[in-house]
Design an enzyme around this catalytic site. Structure first.
Site, PDB file in Angstrom:
ATOM      1  N   HIS A 152       0.810  -1.320   0.079  1.00  0.00           N
ATOM      2  CA  HIS A 152       0.030  -0.004   0.039  1.00  0.00           C
ATOM      3  C   HIS A 152       0.852   1.312  -0.097  1.00  0.00           C
ATOM      4  O   HIS A 152       2.104   1.257   0.353  1.00  0.00           O
ATOM      5  CB  HIS A 152      -0.757   0.097   1.286  1.00  0.00           C
ATOM      6  CG  HIS A 152      -2.185  -0.894   1.021  1.00  0.00           C
ATOM      7  ND1 HIS A 152      -2.111  -2.180   1.439  1.00  0.00           N
ATOM      8  CD2 HIS A 152      -3.436  -0.562   0.832  1.00  0.00           C
ATOM      9  CE1 HIS A 152      -3.366  -2.704   1.180  1.00  0.00           C
ATOM     10  NE2 HIS A 152      -4.170  -1.765   0.625  1.00  0.00           N
ATOM     11  N   LYS A 208      -1.061   4.912   4.535  1.00  0.00           N
ATOM     12  CA  LYS A 208      -2.129   3.984   5.231  1.00  0.00           C
ATOM     13  C   LYS A 208      -1.710   4.187   7.002  1.00  0.00           C
ATOM     14  O   LYS A 208      -0.411   3.614   7.237  1.00  0.00           O
ATOM     15  CB  LYS A 208      -1.991   2.778   4.618  1.00  0.00           C
ATOM     16  CG  LYS A 208      -3.093   1.855   4.965  1.00  0.00           C
ATOM     17  CD  LYS A 208      -3.308   0.680   4.173  1.00  0.00           C
ATOM     18  CE  LYS A 208      -4.226  -0.434   4.665  1.00  0.00           C
ATOM     19  NZ  LYS A 208      -5.512  -0.013   4.925  1.00  0.00           N
TER      20      LYS A 208
HETATM   21  N1  LIG Z   1     -13.153  -0.904   1.857  1.00  0.00           N
HETATM   22  C1  LIG Z   1     -12.631  -0.111   0.815  1.00  0.00           C
HETATM   23  O1  LIG Z   1     -12.680  -0.596  -0.140  1.00  0.00           O
HETATM   24  C2  LIG Z   1     -11.544   0.774   1.217  1.00  0.00           C
HETATM   25  C3  LIG Z   1     -11.257   1.257   2.575  1.00  0.00           C
HETATM   26  N2  LIG Z   1     -10.201   2.006   2.719  1.00  0.00           N
HETATM   27  C4  LIG Z   1     -10.307   2.482   4.142  1.00  0.00           C
HETATM   28  O2  LIG Z   1     -10.954   3.520   4.351  1.00  0.00           O
HETATM   29  C5  LIG Z   1     -10.242   4.584   5.376  1.00  0.00           C
HETATM   30  C6  LIG Z   1      -9.966   5.770   5.169  1.00  0.00           C
HETATM   31  O3  LIG Z   1      -8.899   5.590   3.985  1.00  0.00           O
HETATM   32  P1  LIG Z   1      -8.325   6.827   3.323  1.00  0.00           P
HETATM   33  O4  LIG Z   1      -9.382   7.708   2.737  1.00  0.00           O
HETATM   34  O5  LIG Z   1      -7.188   6.364   2.274  1.00  0.00           O
HETATM   35  O6  LIG Z   1      -7.974   7.709   4.512  1.00  0.00           O
HETATM   36  P2  LIG Z   1      -7.651   9.557   4.791  1.00  0.00           P
HETATM   37  O7  LIG Z   1      -6.926   9.468   5.824  1.00  0.00           O
HETATM   38  O8  LIG Z   1      -7.362  10.057   3.483  1.00  0.00           O
HETATM   39  O9  LIG Z   1      -9.089   9.882   4.928  1.00  0.00           O
HETATM   40  C7  LIG Z   1      -9.752   9.540   6.238  1.00  0.00           C
HETATM   41  C8  LIG Z   1     -10.850  11.127   6.470  1.00  0.00           C
HETATM   42  O10 LIG Z   1     -11.467  10.917   7.678  1.00  0.00           O
HETATM   43  C9  LIG Z   1     -11.513  12.004   8.313  1.00  0.00           C
HETATM   44  N3  LIG Z   1     -12.122  11.712   9.767  1.00  0.00           N
HETATM   45  C10 LIG Z   1     -11.334  11.438  10.716  1.00  0.00           C
HETATM   46  N4  LIG Z   1     -11.861  11.541  11.827  1.00  0.00           N
HETATM   47  C11 LIG Z   1     -13.137  11.723  11.399  1.00  0.00           C
HETATM   48  C12 LIG Z   1     -14.425  11.814  12.151  1.00  0.00           C
HETATM   49  N5  LIG Z   1     -14.696  11.732  13.332  1.00  0.00           N
HETATM   50  N6  LIG Z   1     -15.664  12.070  11.352  1.00  0.00           N
HETATM   51  C13 LIG Z   1     -15.613  12.441   9.885  1.00  0.00           C
HETATM   52  N7  LIG Z   1     -14.401  12.246   9.411  1.00  0.00           N
HETATM   53  C14 LIG Z   1     -13.242  11.951  10.031  1.00  0.00           C
HETATM   54  C15 LIG Z   1     -10.106  12.621   8.081  1.00  0.00           C
HETATM   55  O11 LIG Z   1      -9.910  13.926   8.460  1.00  0.00           O
HETATM   56  C16 LIG Z   1      -9.734  12.386   6.575  1.00  0.00           C
HETATM   57  O12 LIG Z   1     -10.171  13.445   5.943  1.00  0.00           O
HETATM   58  C17 LIG Z   1      -9.009   3.601   6.132  1.00  0.00           C
HETATM   59  O13 LIG Z   1      -9.297   2.676   7.161  1.00  0.00           O
HETATM   60  C18 LIG Z   1      -8.873   2.590   4.720  1.00  0.00           C
HETATM   61  O14 LIG Z   1      -8.068   1.499   5.213  1.00  0.00           O
HETATM   62  C19 LIG Z   1      -9.640   2.865   1.770  1.00  0.00           C
HETATM   63  C20 LIG Z   1      -9.655   2.406   0.608  1.00  0.00           C
HETATM   64  C21 LIG Z   1     -10.785   1.519   0.107  1.00  0.00           C
HETATM   65  O1  LIG Z   2      -6.110   2.424   3.148  1.00  0.00           O
HETATM   66  C1  LIG Z   2      -6.532   2.112   1.882  1.00  0.00           C
HETATM   67  O2  LIG Z   2      -5.676   2.392   1.151  1.00  0.00           O
HETATM   68  C2  LIG Z   2      -7.158   0.584   1.745  1.00  0.00           C
HETATM   69  N1  LIG Z   2      -7.604   0.028   2.659  1.00  0.00           N
HETATM   70  C3  LIG Z   2      -8.464  -1.222   2.505  1.00  0.00           C
HETATM   71  C4  LIG Z   2      -7.800  -2.082   3.125  1.00  0.00           C
HETATM   72  O3  LIG Z   2      -7.252  -1.731   4.640  1.00  0.00           O
HETATM   73  O4  LIG Z   2      -7.782  -3.318   3.121  1.00  0.00           O
HETATM   74  C5  LIG Z   2      -8.729  -1.508   1.128  1.00  0.00           C
HETATM   75  C6  LIG Z   2      -7.681  -1.243   0.044  1.00  0.00           C
HETATM   76  O5  LIG Z   2      -6.592  -2.214   0.292  1.00  0.00           O
HETATM   77  C7  LIG Z   2      -7.010   0.127   0.204  1.00  0.00           C
END
Ligand SMILES: NC(=O)C1=CN([C@@H]2O[C@H](COP(=O)(O)OP(=O)(O)OC[C@H]3O[C@@H](n4cnc5c(N)ncnc54)[C@H](O)[C@@H]3O)[C@@H](O)[C@H]2O)C=CC1
Ligand SMILES: O=C(O)C1=N[C@H](C(=O)O)C[C@H](O)C1
Length: 268
Positions: A154, A158
């Site tokens: 990743h 992350k």
């Molecule tokens: N299920 C999936 O397909 C995917 C899951 N993820 C997961 O999604 C999560 C976020 O990933 P990213 O967008 O890369 O992180 P990021 O750090 O870019 O975004 C997270 C956002 O949440 C905000 N935040 C923090 N506390 C908050 C609150 N209490 N209320 C509202 N907003 C709040 C932050 O300020 C930030 O803007 C991670 O856990 C990641 O692993 C990421 C990509 C795909």
């Molecule tokens: O943080 C990410 O970027 C991602 N988070 C998810 C995970 O932890 O599996 C999904 C994807 O891998 C991207």
């Protein structure tokens, strides 16, 4: 704004003949990497309306005040449970991509949903269709191979390791191995630096790489005498997660209770 169609909307509300109201959607983590992409995808969808964008420091009540029927959460493992609780209490369906869920947290969400039979929550570690298929293929193949290891790769921003996808893949593989009666994978290591063999997730080693230039990637390596099978999925762009997110947003009103993963939404 409305779309022109005679079908009732997914939440069962009545629409004037010939029109289906847009589904009002709120996004939590709206200024983050994933949230930004979700905002774009919801704005581009004819049948959805973005009514609230909430990020850290904003008022969570905005999503309820704006009339959101579905909330999409891509925030942080340490805040997502409070967000889900708020949505359930306010009868708002939840599509959760944030990672960090173990069995205990999933059970807690299921418990919160018990007195709310009309509310749906889907928690999916990965909304990429290819990643969902990779998990399924790994689960299918696991019983044929004495050894399985997972490498997830990743971007370096992350916050969690190993990835939610890798942990879920490892659990699915471990369950398939147990069901097939496979013993612990062969491994003669007696001398190693801490971490060299990765994290142990139910007996499956999981290795996490953080590298500038990457987005989200995973390999599942399986080995038997004289052969290996490598399954690999690559998300090169966060757009890859959006078809799965939009599918879940459209579907969740018809799926009360807790759903883990979007496999069932895809007919898998
Ligand atoms: N299920 C999936 O397909 C995917 C899951 N993820 C997961 O999604 C999560 C976020 O990933 P990213 O967008 O890369 O992180 P990021 O750090 O870019 O975004 C997270 C956002 O949440 C905000 N935040 C923090 N506390 C908050 C609150 N209490 N209320 C509202 N907003 C709040 C932050 O300020 C930030 O803007 C991670 O856990 C990641 O692993 C990421 C990509 C795909
Ligand atoms: O943080 C990410 O970027 C991602 N988070 C998810 C995970 O932890 O599996 C999904 C994807 O891998 C991207």
């Amino acid at each position: 704004m409305t779309t022109s169609s005679a079908t009732p909307d997914q939440h069962g509300s009545t629409a004037p003949t010939g029109e289906t109201p847009l589904v009002p959607v709120g996004v939590l983590g709206a200024r983050g990497r994933m949230g930004t992409e979700v905002v774009k995808a919801v704005n581009a969808a004819d049948d959805l309306e973005l009514v609230a964008m909430v990020d850290a420091g904003d008022w969570l009540f905005d999503v309820a005040n704006a009339g959101a029927q579905v909330v999409v959460d891509f925030t942080r493992p340490d805040v997502v449970m409070d967000n889900i609780r708020f949505c359930i209490d306010n009868n708002i369906h939840c599509v959760v991509g944030t990672t960090g869920f173990d069995e205990e947290k999933l059970a807690t969400v299921a418990e919160w949903l018990r007195p709310k039979p009309g509310v749906g929550v889907v928690i999916a570690p990965n909304f990429g269709i290819g990643a969902v298929l990779l998990m399924r293929f790994a689960q299918e193949a696991a019983r044929f191979f004495p050894s399985t290891e997972i490498v997830e790769l990743h971007h370096p921003n992350k916050v969690d390791a190993p990835s939610g996808t890798a942990v879920r893949t490892a659990r699915l593989v471990a369950a398939a191995r147990r069901a097939a009666g496979l013993p612990h994978p062969p491994d003669a290591t007696t001398d190693s630096l801490p971490g060299a063999r990765g994290a142990d997730v139910e007996g499956v080693p999981v290795h996490a790489v953080r590298l500038t230039g990457l987005v989200a990637h995973q390999e599942v390596l399986m080995g038997a005498a004289g052969e290996t099978l490598t399954l690999r999925h690559d998300s090169y762009d966060r757009a890859s997660f959006m078809p799965g997110v939009l599918l879940a947003v459209r579907e969740i009103g018809r799926r009360p209770g807790l759903t883990v993963g979007i496999e069932s939404f895809l007919g898998l």
